[in-house]
Structure formats: structure tokens, C-alpha cells
Scaffold this active site. Structure first.
Site, PDB file in Angstrom:
ATOM      1  N   LYS A  11       0.816  -1.228   0.000  1.00  0.00           N
ATOM      2  CA  LYS A  11       0.000   0.000   0.000  1.00  0.00           C
ATOM      3  C   LYS A  11       0.853   1.284   0.000  1.00  0.00           C
ATOM      4  CE  LYS A  11      -4.049  -2.005   2.268  1.00  0.00           C
ATOM      5  NZ  LYS A  11      -5.017  -1.872   3.366  1.00  0.00           N
TER       6      LYS A  11
ATOM      7  N   ASN B 251      -4.963   1.870  -1.670  1.00  0.00           N
ATOM      8  CA  ASN B 251      -5.491   0.496  -1.766  1.00  0.00           C
ATOM      9  C   ASN B 251      -6.314   0.279  -3.034  1.00  0.00           C
ATOM     10  OD1 ASN B 251      -7.920   1.742  -1.222  1.00  0.00           O
ATOM     11  ND2 ASN B 251      -8.541   0.314   0.385  1.00  0.00           N
TER      12      ASN B 251
ATOM     13  N   ASP C 148     -10.295   2.799   2.563  1.00  0.00           N
ATOM     14  CA  ASP C 148     -10.504   2.209   3.896  1.00  0.00           C
ATOM     15  C   ASP C 148     -11.276   3.156   4.827  1.00  0.00           C
ATOM     16  OD1 ASP C 148      -9.438  -0.301   3.510  1.00  0.00           O
ATOM     17  OD2 ASP C 148      -7.423   0.248   4.173  1.00  0.00           O
TER      18      ASP C 148
ATOM     19  N   GLY D 259      -1.440   0.870   9.332  1.00  0.00           N
ATOM     20  CA  GLY D 259      -2.151   1.535   8.247  1.00  0.00           C
ATOM     21  C   GLY D 259      -3.651   1.574   8.491  1.00  0.00           C
TER      22      GLY D 259
ATOM     23  N   THR E 127       4.065   0.048  20.147  1.00  0.00           N
ATOM     24  CA  THR E 127       5.202   0.919  19.816  1.00  0.00           C
ATOM     25  C   THR E 127       4.679   2.353  19.831  1.00  0.00           C
ATOM     26  OG1 THR E 127       5.976  -0.861  18.377  1.00  0.00           O
ATOM     27  CG2 THR E 127       7.049   1.291  18.122  1.00  0.00           C
TER      28      THR E 127
HETATM   29  P1  NAP Z   1       0.020  -3.261  10.536  1.00  0.00           P
HETATM   30  O1  NAP Z   1       0.316  -1.975   9.846  1.00  0.00           O
HETATM   31  O2  NAP Z   1       0.970  -4.397  10.441  1.00  0.00           O
HETATM   32  O3  NAP Z   1      -0.247  -2.953  12.101  1.00  0.00           O
HETATM   33  C1  NAP Z   1      -0.410  -3.994  13.032  1.00  0.00           C
HETATM   34  C2  NAP Z   1      -0.785  -3.392  14.383  1.00  0.00           C
HETATM   35  O4  NAP Z   1      -0.972  -4.448  15.329  1.00  0.00           O
HETATM   36  C3  NAP Z   1       0.314  -2.471  14.959  1.00  0.00           C
HETATM   37  O5  NAP Z   1      -0.309  -1.437  15.670  1.00  0.00           O
HETATM   38  C4  NAP Z   1       1.050  -3.448  15.891  1.00  0.00           C
HETATM   39  O6  NAP Z   1       1.743  -2.790  16.921  1.00  0.00           O
HETATM   40  C5  NAP Z   1      -0.108  -4.223  16.470  1.00  0.00           C
HETATM   41  N1  NAP Z   1       0.294  -5.497  17.048  1.00  0.00           N
HETATM   42  C6  NAP Z   1       0.709  -6.610  16.400  1.00  0.00           C
HETATM   43  N2  NAP Z   1       1.006  -7.584  17.306  1.00  0.00           N
HETATM   44  C7  NAP Z   1       0.778  -7.050  18.535  1.00  0.00           C
HETATM   45  C8  NAP Z   1       0.911  -7.563  19.861  1.00  0.00           C
HETATM   46  N3  NAP Z   1       1.341  -8.808  20.103  1.00  0.00           N
HETATM   47  N4  NAP Z   1       0.573  -6.741  20.904  1.00  0.00           N
HETATM   48  C9  NAP Z   1       0.136  -5.480  20.678  1.00  0.00           C
HETATM   49  N5  NAP Z   1       0.003  -4.943  19.435  1.00  0.00           N
HETATM   50  C10 NAP Z   1       0.315  -5.725  18.376  1.00  0.00           C
HETATM   51  O7  NAP Z   1      -1.379  -3.860  10.015  1.00  0.00           O
HETATM   52  P2  NAP Z   1      -2.693  -3.099   9.502  1.00  0.00           P
HETATM   53  O8  NAP Z   1      -2.692  -3.090   8.018  1.00  0.00           O
HETATM   54  O9  NAP Z   1      -2.872  -1.831  10.237  1.00  0.00           O
HETATM   55  O10 NAP Z   1      -3.819  -4.164   9.938  1.00  0.00           O
HETATM   56  C11 NAP Z   1      -4.084  -4.408  11.288  1.00  0.00           C
HETATM   57  C12 NAP Z   1      -5.239  -5.405  11.429  1.00  0.00           C
HETATM   58  O11 NAP Z   1      -6.397  -4.873  10.799  1.00  0.00           O
HETATM   59  C13 NAP Z   1      -4.982  -6.760  10.757  1.00  0.00           C
HETATM   60  O12 NAP Z   1      -5.516  -7.756  11.586  1.00  0.00           O
HETATM   61  C14 NAP Z   1      -5.786  -6.681   9.460  1.00  0.00           C
HETATM   62  O13 NAP Z   1      -6.239  -7.939   9.030  1.00  0.00           O
HETATM   63  C15 NAP Z   1      -6.950  -5.809   9.882  1.00  0.00           C
HETATM   64  N6  NAP Z   1      -7.524  -5.047   8.769  1.00  0.00           N
HETATM   65  C16 NAP Z   1      -8.851  -5.174   8.523  1.00  0.00           C
HETATM   66  C17 NAP Z   1      -9.428  -4.459   7.497  1.00  0.00           C
HETATM   67  C18 NAP Z   1     -10.889  -4.619   7.208  1.00  0.00           C
HETATM   68  O14 NAP Z   1     -11.313  -4.268   6.101  1.00  0.00           O
HETATM   69  N7  NAP Z   1     -11.685  -5.097   8.153  1.00  0.00           N
HETATM   70  C19 NAP Z   1      -8.660  -3.583   6.724  1.00  0.00           C
HETATM   71  C20 NAP Z   1      -7.294  -3.447   7.014  1.00  0.00           C
HETATM   72  C21 NAP Z   1      -6.735  -4.195   8.040  1.00  0.00           C
HETATM   73  P3  NAP Z   1       3.272  -2.304  16.689  1.00  0.00           P
HETATM   74  O15 NAP Z   1       3.176  -1.008  15.923  1.00  0.00           O
HETATM   75  O16 NAP Z   1       3.809  -2.128  18.063  1.00  0.00           O
HETATM   76  O17 NAP Z   1       3.964  -3.386  15.925  1.00  0.00           O
END
Ligand code: NAP
Length: 284
Positions: A72, A93, A108, A138, A161
Site C-alpha cells: 500500500k 489500496n 478504507d 495503516g 510501539t
Molecule cells: P500493521 O500496519 O501491520 O499494524 C499492526 C498493528 O498491530 C500495529 O499497531 C502493531 O503494533 C499491532 N500489534 C501486532 N502484534 C501485537 C501484539 N502482540 N501486541 C500489541 N500490538 C500488536 O497492520 P494493519 O494493516 O494496520 O492491519 C491491522 C489489522 O487490521 C490486521 O488484523 C488486518 O487484518 C486488519 N484489517 C482489517 C481491514 C478490514 O477491512 N476489516 C482492513 C485493514 C486491516 P506495533 O506497531 O507495536 O507493531
């Protein structure tokens, strides 16, 4: 990486890996539903192949497509024309070709708020003066931007973080503020809306350990994770009779503007479409 050129309009979702994407199910349903001659296919492209792929869409017979993890931010840098939403999130996206130029949008934000509208009813924002957003990736940026657009007065972002949460504050200080993950519990009681955007609670990940007892009875708990459909956080909120919003609607609604752009019809997010994707999720 190469896709056969078919008659009609052709679109794609590009990611790496891509085989678990449910976007083909959503767009395939709409293509059939509206009787459109066209295709929507998964394309697996590793990061170093993205510039070549996005710069040769016309030769591959594509009008546009979706861009997902991990591309992205790279797509944001590669698009020649960007919507204000994409600029705000620094992530793209949805892409399309217009006059030979690659345009990029981020749907989004629309997806998240459209799902709140559909689940809670329009005007939900009147009851939300303070939101607590968990995570700062994101997806969190899109959620915070959507809540800002709907006038939510105070948004706290808690992230493991802290520096990443502080980056999101830049969307609208001081309405948005960062809080330490260790202090999360202290902010739950004041939130009318709690949103999990971390991957905690997703199948294969640990659950989000959070005590919801202090939340007010009219609070809303939203989780953007949609596998499983009811995360442990949402199950806990439901048991406490709080209003809940699952993550699937965001996925369905974010797909609408892209489909309209590539295929010329604004599609509807119906119960039938939702049931199709739920069955796919439940079938593993
Ligand atoms: P990303 O950029 O990789 O961010 C992941 C987030 O999760 C970060 O804030 C990370 O914290 C946190 N995290 C991961 N493991 C953790 C742990 N053990 N303890 C505490 N925090 C933790 O991913 P993203 O694209 O934002 O997506 C995040 C989630 O949203 C995913 O599950 C994805 O499937 C979902 N999502 C859903 C939609 C939808 O349409 N429903 C759309 C987009 C994403 P750190 O910064 O500290 O690593």
C-alpha cells in the site's frame, strides 16, 4: 504475474502473499449480480516487482485494481495522481488508469465509516465524544481519519510501539493524542467507542487482553479483525450487552468505490454478499 487479457473490464488485487484475499469473492459476486462482462483476479507480486506490474497495467489488460499488504505504501509512491484521502493516509489500496496515468485512492476510511453507519444507524457519531483506538498501523490511520471526519471530538491512540501512535497524532493534534500501551486500561472507562485495529484476536494470534467492565452501558466496541468474525473482544463486549461492530463490513464497504471505478456500476453491500463471505470465512 502475467494475466491473460479478457474481453470486458478486468481488475485485480495485488499483494504478497495473496491467496487468502477475499476480494475476488466480493467483486466476483458483484460482476455476476450486475451481469458485467469482466474479471477480477488475484495477482501475487513480490515487493521488487511492484513498479513493473503497476507500470504495465494497460499491456496486461487491466483497468485498475486493489493493492494490499505489503504494497500500500509503495503504491502511494508509484501513483502519478492521488486523491486527498490517499495523501492523508500516505497509502493506496485502489488504483485505476485514466488517460494513461495511474491514479491512487484509499477507500478504507469510507469503508470503516460506511460500516458504522450500516451497523449503528446514521447519526451514531452524536453519541461518541471520545474514542480509544488500539493499534497504529495503516488500518488505524484510516479508522482515525474516518472518526475525525465524522466529528469525534477526542481520539486516543494506544499502541505497543508508542512512536507509531505519535505519528498518527499528526492527522489532527490535539484532537488525536497518543497513549502508552501499558496505560491502556486507564482510558477504557472514558471511551464511548473502542476500536481494535491491532492483529490481536485474529485467528492464530493471541487475544486482546482488555477488561471492559468499566465501559458505559451505551458504549460501542468495534474490531476490524474479521477472521474470526466474532473475535474474543467482540464476544466479551456482547456478553456485557455493549453494542458491537465486526470487521467484515469494513472489507465489504471499502470495495464499493473501486468496483464502481473499474466497472461503472455502484454496487450494493447486501445481506447476500455478507452471507457469502461469512460462509467462506467459516469454511476456513
Ligand atoms: P500493521 O500496519 O501491520 O499494524 C499492526 C498493528 O498491530 C500495529 O499497531 C502493531 O503494533 C499491532 N500489534 C501486532 N502484534 C501485537 C501484539 N502482540 N501486541 C500489541 N500490538 C500488536 O497492520 P494493519 O494493516 O494496520 O492491519 C491491522 C489489522 O487490521 C490486521 O488484523 C488486518 O487484518 C486488519 N484489517 C482489517 C481491514 C478490514 O477491512 N476489516 C482492513 C485493514 C486491516 P506495533 O506497531 O507495536 O507493531
Amino acid at each position: 504475474m502475467s494475466a491473460p487479457v479478457l474481453p470486458g473490464a478486468n481488475a485485480f488485487v495485488v499483494g504478497h502473499p495473496i491467496k487468502h484475499s477475499r476480494s475476488p469473492l466480493i467483486h466476483g459476486h458483484w460482476l455476476r449480480r450486475y451481469g458485467i462482462v469482466g474479471s477480477y483476479k488475484r495477482v501475487d507480486v513480490p515487493p521488487d516487482g511492484l513498479p513493473t506490474f503497476l507500470n504495465s497495467l494497460a499491456e496486461r489488460g487491466f483497468r485498475g485494481g486493489n493493492v494490499t499488504i505489503p504494497h500500500k505504501e509503495a503504491a502511494y509512491r508509484l501513483a502519478g495522481e492521488l486523491t486527498d484521502r490517499a495523501r492523508r493516509l500516505e497509502a493506496v489500496n485502489t488504483v485505476w488508469l485514466d488517460d494513461g496515468r495511474l491514479h491512487g485512492d484509499n477507500t478504507d476510511i469510507l469503508g470503516y465509516v460506511a460500516h458504522l453507519d450500516q451497523t449503528l444507524g446514521t447519526g451514531w457519531e452524536a453519541g461518541i465524544d471520545s474514542a480509544l483506538v488500539l493499534g497504529a498501523g495503516g488500518a488505524a490511520r484510516a479508522v482515525v481519519a474516518g472518526l475525525l471526519d465524522r466529528g469525534v471530538g477526542r481520539i486516543l491512540v494506544a499502541n505497543r510501539t508508542l512512536a507509531r501512535a505519535e505519528e498518527i497524532v499528526g492527522l489532527a493534534p490535539p484532537r488525536v493524542a497518543a497513549v502508552a500501551w501499558a496505560d491502556l486500561g486507564k482510558h477504557v472507562a472514558a471511551a464511548n467507542l473502542l476500536v481494535n485495529t491491532t492483529s490481536l484476536g485474529m485467528a492464530g494470534q493471541p487475544p486482546l487482553a482488555l477488561d471492559l467492565r468499566s465501559m458505559s452501558a451505551d458504549a460501542v466496541v468495534s474490531d476490524i479483525v474479521y477472521v474470526p468474525l466474532e473475535t474474543p473482544l467482540l464476544a466479551d463486549a456482547r456478553r456485557r450487552h455493549l453494542r458491537t461492530v465486526d470487521g467484515l463490513g469494513m472489507l465489504l464497504h471499502q470495495a464499493v468505490p473501486g468496483f464502481e471505478r473499474w466497472f461503472g456500476v455502484r454496487p450494493e453491500v447486501t445481506a447476500e454478499l455478507r452471507a457469502l463471505v461469512v460462509a467462506d470465512i467459516e469454511g476456513g
